[in-house]
Design a protein around this motif. Structure first.
Motif, PDB file in Angstrom:
ATOM      1  N   PHE A 158       1.835   7.760 -17.830  1.00 52.03           N
ATOM      2  CA  PHE A 158       2.572   6.706 -18.527  1.00 52.03           C
ATOM      3  C   PHE A 158       1.931   5.343 -18.277  1.00 52.03           C
ATOM      4  CE2 PHE A 158       6.206   3.713 -19.019  1.00 52.03           C
ATOM      5  CZ  PHE A 158       6.533   4.014 -20.324  1.00 52.03           C
ATOM      6  N   PHE A 159       1.209   5.229 -17.158  1.00 55.83           N
ATOM      7  CA  PHE A 159       0.540   3.979 -16.793  1.00 55.83           C
ATOM      8  C   PHE A 159      -0.929   3.956 -17.216  1.00 55.83           C
ATOM      9  CE2 PHE A 159       4.129   4.411 -13.989  1.00 55.83           C
ATOM     10  CZ  PHE A 159       4.607   3.121 -13.817  1.00 55.83           C
ATOM     11  N   GLY A 160      -1.415   5.040 -17.826  1.00 55.09           N
ATOM     12  CA  GLY A 160      -2.815   5.117 -18.215  1.00 55.09           C
ATOM     13  C   GLY A 160      -3.500   6.262 -17.494  1.00 55.09           C
ATOM     14  N   LYS A 161      -4.759   6.056 -17.067  1.00 51.36           N
ATOM     15  CA  LYS A 161      -5.488   7.072 -16.317  1.00 51.36           C
ATOM     16  C   LYS A 161      -5.113   6.925 -14.851  1.00 51.36           C
ATOM     17  CE  LYS A 161      -9.519   8.583 -17.424  1.00 51.36           C
ATOM     18  NZ  LYS A 161     -10.976   8.733 -17.640  1.00 51.36           N
ATOM     19  N   VAL A 162      -4.024   7.570 -14.481  1.00 46.71           N
ATOM     20  CA  VAL A 162      -3.426   7.418 -13.157  1.00 46.71           C
ATOM     21  C   VAL A 162      -2.954   8.784 -12.672  1.00 46.71           C
ATOM     22  CG1 VAL A 162      -1.485   6.421 -11.865  1.00 46.71           C
ATOM     23  CG2 VAL A 162      -2.685   5.037 -13.574  1.00 46.71           C
ATOM     24  N   GLY A 163      -3.161   9.082 -11.380  1.00 49.86           N
ATOM     25  CA  GLY A 163      -2.596  10.281 -10.796  1.00 49.86           C
ATOM     26  C   GLY A 163      -3.603  11.356 -10.445  1.00 49.86           C
ATOM     27  N   SER A 164      -4.898  11.044 -10.543  1.00 49.90           N
ATOM     28  CA  SER A 164      -5.942  12.021 -10.248  1.00 49.90           C
ATOM     29  C   SER A 164      -7.088  11.318  -9.528  1.00 49.90           C
ATOM     30  CB  SER A 164      -6.460  12.658 -11.542  1.00 49.90           C
ATOM     31  OG  SER A 164      -7.593  13.489 -11.300  1.00 49.90           O
ATOM     32  N   PHE A 165      -7.934  12.126  -8.868  1.00 47.39           N
ATOM     33  CA  PHE A 165      -9.170  11.601  -8.279  1.00 47.39           C
ATOM     34  C   PHE A 165     -10.380  11.893  -9.157  1.00 47.39           C
ATOM     35  CE2 PHE A 165      -7.017  12.111  -3.924  1.00 47.39           C
ATOM     36  CZ  PHE A 165      -6.599  10.784  -3.918  1.00 47.39           C
ATOM     37  N   GLU A 166     -10.139  12.397 -10.364  1.00 41.65           N
ATOM     38  CA  GLU A 166     -11.272  12.588 -11.262  1.00 41.65           C
ATOM     39  C   GLU A 166     -11.887  11.232 -11.617  1.00 41.65           C
ATOM     40  OE1 GLU A 166     -10.168  14.915 -14.629  1.00 41.65           O
ATOM     41  OE2 GLU A 166      -9.644  16.680 -13.421  1.00 41.65           O
ATOM     42  N   GLU A 167     -13.135  11.238 -11.946  1.00 41.08           N
ATOM     43  CA  GLU A 167     -13.866   9.990 -12.206  1.00 41.08           C
ATOM     44  C   GLU A 167     -13.202   9.169 -13.315  1.00 41.08           C
ATOM     45  OE1 GLU A 167     -18.430   8.444 -13.218  1.00 41.08           O
ATOM     46  OE2 GLU A 167     -17.940  10.604 -13.227  1.00 41.08           O
ATOM     47  N   GLY A 168     -13.042   7.877 -13.070  1.00 47.09           N
ATOM     48  CA  GLY A 168     -12.485   6.966 -14.060  1.00 47.09           C
ATOM     49  C   GLY A 168     -11.007   6.697 -13.919  1.00 47.09           C
ATOM     50  N   TYR A 169     -10.321   7.461 -13.068  1.00 47.75           N
ATOM     51  CA  TYR A 169      -8.890   7.213 -12.849  1.00 47.75           C
ATOM     52  C   TYR A 169      -8.691   6.030 -11.906  1.00 47.75           C
ATOM     53  CZ  TYR A 169      -7.052  11.338 -15.222  1.00 47.75           C
ATOM     54  OH  TYR A 169      -6.686  12.251 -16.187  1.00 47.75           O
ATOM     55  N   GLU A 170      -7.639   5.260 -12.152  1.00 51.98           N
ATOM     56  CA  GLU A 170      -7.307   4.192 -11.223  1.00 51.98           C
ATOM     57  C   GLU A 170      -7.014   4.794  -9.855  1.00 51.98           C
ATOM     58  OE1 GLU A 170      -4.917   0.802 -12.569  1.00 51.98           O
ATOM     59  OE2 GLU A 170      -4.761   1.823 -14.502  1.00 51.98           O
ATOM     60  N   PHE A 171      -7.499   4.110  -8.812  1.00 55.89           N
ATOM     61  CA  PHE A 171      -7.469   4.700  -7.481  1.00 55.89           C
ATOM     62  C   PHE A 171      -6.145   4.416  -6.789  1.00 55.89           C
ATOM     63  CE2 PHE A 171      -8.384   5.350  -3.036  1.00 55.89           C
ATOM     64  CZ  PHE A 171      -9.231   6.441  -3.032  1.00 55.89           C
ATOM     65  N   ASP A 172      -5.220   5.353  -6.945  1.00 60.05           N
ATOM     66  CA  ASP A 172      -3.962   5.370  -6.195  1.00 60.05           C
ATOM     67  C   ASP A 172      -4.037   6.561  -5.247  1.00 60.05           C
ATOM     68  OD1 ASP A 172      -3.323   3.414  -8.030  1.00 60.05           O
ATOM     69  OD2 ASP A 172      -1.528   4.413  -8.788  1.00 60.05           O
ATOM     70  N   ALA A 173      -3.785   6.332  -3.965  1.00 58.48           N
ATOM     71  CA  ALA A 173      -3.951   7.419  -3.001  1.00 58.48           C
ATOM     72  C   ALA A 173      -2.956   7.301  -1.861  1.00 58.48           C
ATOM     73  CB  ALA A 173      -5.379   7.424  -2.449  1.00 58.48           C
ATOM     74  N   LEU A 174      -2.599   8.463  -1.310  1.00 61.73           N
ATOM     75  CA  LEU A 174      -1.780   8.560  -0.105  1.00 61.73           C
ATOM     76  C   LEU A 174      -2.566   9.326   0.943  1.00 61.73           C
ATOM     77  CD1 LEU A 174       1.567   9.705  -1.782  1.00 61.73           C
ATOM     78  CD2 LEU A 174       1.047   7.389  -0.971  1.00 61.73           C
ATOM     79  N   GLY A 220      -1.629   9.027  -5.426  1.00 56.83           N
ATOM     80  CA  GLY A 220      -0.323   8.382  -5.365  1.00 56.83           C
ATOM     81  C   GLY A 220       0.639   9.014  -6.355  1.00 56.83           C
ATOM     82  N   MET A 221       1.923   8.730  -6.160  1.00 58.67           N
ATOM     83  CA  MET A 221       2.970   9.358  -6.973  1.00 58.67           C
ATOM     84  C   MET A 221       3.718   8.332  -7.806  1.00 58.67           C
ATOM     85  SD  MET A 221       4.468  12.205  -4.323  1.00 58.67           S
ATOM     86  CE  MET A 221       3.365  13.489  -3.708  1.00 58.67           C
ATOM     87  N   SER A 222       4.090   8.718  -9.016  1.00 62.02           N
ATOM     88  CA  SER A 222       4.782   7.836  -9.954  1.00 62.02           C
ATOM     89  C   SER A 222       6.225   8.289 -10.135  1.00 62.02           C
ATOM     90  CB  SER A 222       4.070   7.815 -11.305  1.00 62.02           C
ATOM     91  OG  SER A 222       2.790   7.219 -11.194  1.00 62.02           O
ATOM     92  N   ASP A 223       7.151   7.410  -9.796  1.00 61.85           N
ATOM     93  CA  ASP A 223       8.587   7.635  -9.996  1.00 61.85           C
ATOM     94  C   ASP A 223       8.951   6.971 -11.320  1.00 61.85           C
ATOM     95  OD1 ASP A 223      11.357   7.675  -9.966  1.00 61.85           O
ATOM     96  OD2 ASP A 223      11.545   7.021  -7.892  1.00 61.85           O
ATOM     97  N   ILE A 224       9.147   7.764 -12.377  1.00 62.52           N
ATOM     98  CA  ILE A 224       9.290   7.162 -13.698  1.00 62.52           C
ATOM     99  C   ILE A 224      10.753   6.991 -14.136  1.00 62.52           C
ATOM    100  CG2 ILE A 224       6.993   7.876 -14.428  1.00 62.52           C
ATOM    101  CD1 ILE A 224       8.306  10.021 -16.213  1.00 62.52           C
ATOM    102  N   HIS A 225      11.682   7.106 -13.168  1.00 58.62           N
ATOM    103  CA  HIS A 225      13.077   6.764 -13.490  1.00 58.62           C
ATOM    104  C   HIS A 225      13.847   6.470 -12.212  1.00 58.62           C
ATOM    105  CE1 HIS A 225      16.721   6.401 -15.791  1.00 58.62           C
ATOM    106  NE2 HIS A 225      17.336   7.262 -14.991  1.00 58.62           N
ATOM    107  N   ILE A 226      14.167   5.185 -12.013  1.00 56.35           N
ATOM    108  CA  ILE A 226      14.913   4.783 -10.825  1.00 56.35           C
ATOM    109  C   ILE A 226      15.699   3.515 -11.130  1.00 56.35           C
ATOM    110  CG2 ILE A 226      12.914   3.522  -9.916  1.00 56.35           C
ATOM    111  CD1 ILE A 226      13.936   4.313  -7.091  1.00 56.35           C
ATOM    112  N   HIS A 227      16.898   3.403 -10.540  1.00 53.92           N
ATOM    113  CA  HIS A 227      17.771   2.243 -10.733  1.00 53.92           C
ATOM    114  C   HIS A 227      17.790   1.408  -9.454  1.00 53.92           C
ATOM    115  CE1 HIS A 227      19.813   3.644 -14.509  1.00 53.92           C
ATOM    116  NE2 HIS A 227      19.386   4.812 -14.056  1.00 53.92           N
ATOM    117  N   ALA A 228      17.100   0.287  -9.439  1.00 52.78           N
ATOM    118  CA  ALA A 228      17.015  -0.535  -8.229  1.00 52.78           C
ATOM    119  C   ALA A 228      18.376  -1.001  -7.718  1.00 52.78           C
ATOM    120  CB  ALA A 228      16.094  -1.731  -8.471  1.00 52.78           C
TER     121      ALA A 228
END
Length: 424
Positions: free
Chosen positions: A363-379, A62-70
């Motif tokens: 910025f959110f922690g262990k996020v953005g990879s499929f390596e072991e231990g990363y939170e599972f965000d996927a597209l 998954g992808m992280s958008d770290i700057h956006i104005h709702a």
């Protein structure tokens, strides 16, 4: 086990900023919402997990958008003939004043939240407005999407114009009220301290916001060195500061839980402040081009080992597409190399994928990879409608999808923390 399953498909993710790992017809395993790794053959210990066969589709983090104005989403695609400060006064500030009206805010934020849910964005760092009730409504709606986000009540006690300027006392009091209201309320939506930028926030209010960030252990987001006129304005407003970044660092607002958007005109002292503190730079290439701001030296920041991610910066950027953000990041880096500084090599698409996934995700922690231990965000990406006579390998298909998603690409599935997000 909760949130435990296997996805089978063509898996691609970064192992370093410059390198990707690709596994054709591979397996990526999620156990209790975290990645257990990618495998060419499914290990026996995971054989009993539910398997989702994605066929010939692509699977990326998954992808992280770290700057956006709702609140700016309502006027995306408008006003692109203006530079930053004129654009703020002509479009942004008048629009954000409307969010005192909860009926209007609800209609606008429904559109924003629904589009975020269906986008490639799995995590986001979001500006609201200065209105407490409107910002809480935004948080309610983002929580329902399943996306993980930080959302900020914007603070501005000077230079806000008509209907969009608080007193210092009211801004601080409203921020504390907002923090009390949302404490413990959400699973996926978190508050972030949000001084709009130095020209909108007095030293007194900056001091109080820094105190709140420390008291509540909260992250911080703002803008830094986006436009030459803005940088000159900060010198006038804060003559005591040694650089624009010092106008934040003086109050203790830089650090590895802070996102500063843009950083196009950061001088050597400011770059060292950002590097040494671990502050995140949100690179917003489309916005920087549309508002005639410039091109940030992202290659320099990456070479220095700084924390860098990508931001769509709607409505400076015209849409939510992190894929477009990736391709723009590559494109503007080529222009910078050709026209500004040929000592800084252009970004590669592999590096852009890193910025969109691991770079901002961290910025959110262990996020953005499929390596072991990363939170599972996927597209899961379906590129079958993007026609070609060629036989492409997994990376070539991912690279092509970045540039041609609008020509028939489709997000088939989306997962955040191991939970599937409805795309209907």
């Amino acid at each position: 086990m909760d949130n435990s399953f296997v996805l089978k498909g063509n898996v691609c993710y970064n192992t370093t900023p410059q390198e990707v790992s690709c596994t054709a017809n591979g397996y990526v395993v999620c156990v209790d919402g975290k990645s257990a790794g990618v495998f060419a053959e499914l290990p026996e210990k995971y054989a009993s997990l539910p398997l989702v066969d994605c066929g010939d589709q692509l699977i990326i983090p998954g992808m992280s958008d770290i700057h956006i104005h709702a609140p700016q989403y309502a006027f995306r695609g408008l006003g692109m003939d203006l530079e930053l400060l004129d654009w703020l006064n002509t479009h942004t500030f008048p629009e954000e004043a409307h969010y005192a009206d909860l009926e209007y805010a609800g209609r606008a934020y429904d559109i924003f939240a629904n589009d975020v849910r269906r986008s490639a964005t799995t995590r986001a760092v979001v500006f609201g407005t200065m209105h407490v009730e409107g910002t809480e409504l935004l948080m309610d709606k983002l929580e329902q999407t399943g996306v993980v986000s930080y959302v900020g009540k914007v603070n501005m006690d000077r230079n806000g114009g008509e209907n969009l300027e608080e007193t210092t006392e009211a801004s601080a009091a409203d921020t504390r009220r907002w923090l009390a209201d949302v404490e413990g309320k959400y699973e996926r939506t978190m508050p972030i301290i949000t001084p709009r930028f130095t020209p909108s926030v007095t030293d007194e209010l900056m001091t109080q916001l820094a105190d709140m960030a420390r008291e509540h252990n909260l992250p911080v987001q703002s803008h830094l060195s986006e436009n030459p006129s803005e940088c000159g304005w900060v010198k006038e407003l804060c003559p005591w500061s040694e650089c624009y970044g010092d106008a934040y660092d003086h109050f203790g607002l830089l650090g590895n839980r802070t996102v500063m958007a843009h950083c196009i005109y950061s001088d050597d002292r400011e770059v060292e402040l950002l590097r040494a503190s671990g502050t995140y730079v949100a690179h917003c290439p489309q916005s920087n081009a549309q508002l005639s701001s410039g091109i940030a030296p992202i290659r320099r920041y990456m070479d220095l080992g700084m924390n860098v991610g990508l931001g769509t910066d709607v409505a400076g950027g015209a849409n939510l597409s992190m894929l477009r953000c990736m391709s723009d990041a590559v494109a503007v880096s080529k222009l910078r190399w050709r026209l500004v500084d040929d000592s800084l090599a252009a970004l590669t698409t592999q590096e852009a994928l890193w910025l969109a996934t691991v770079g901002g995700g961290s910025f959110f922690g262990k996020v953005g990879s499929f390596e072991e231990g990363y939170e599972f965000d996927a597209l899961v990406l379906d590129d079958s409608a993007i026609a070609t006579p060629r036989d492409l390998d997994v990376w070539e298909r991912v690279e092509r999808y970045v540039y041609l998603a609008e020509e028939g690409g489709k997000i088939a599935r989306k997962y955040v923390r191991g939970c599937e997000i409805s795309l209907d």
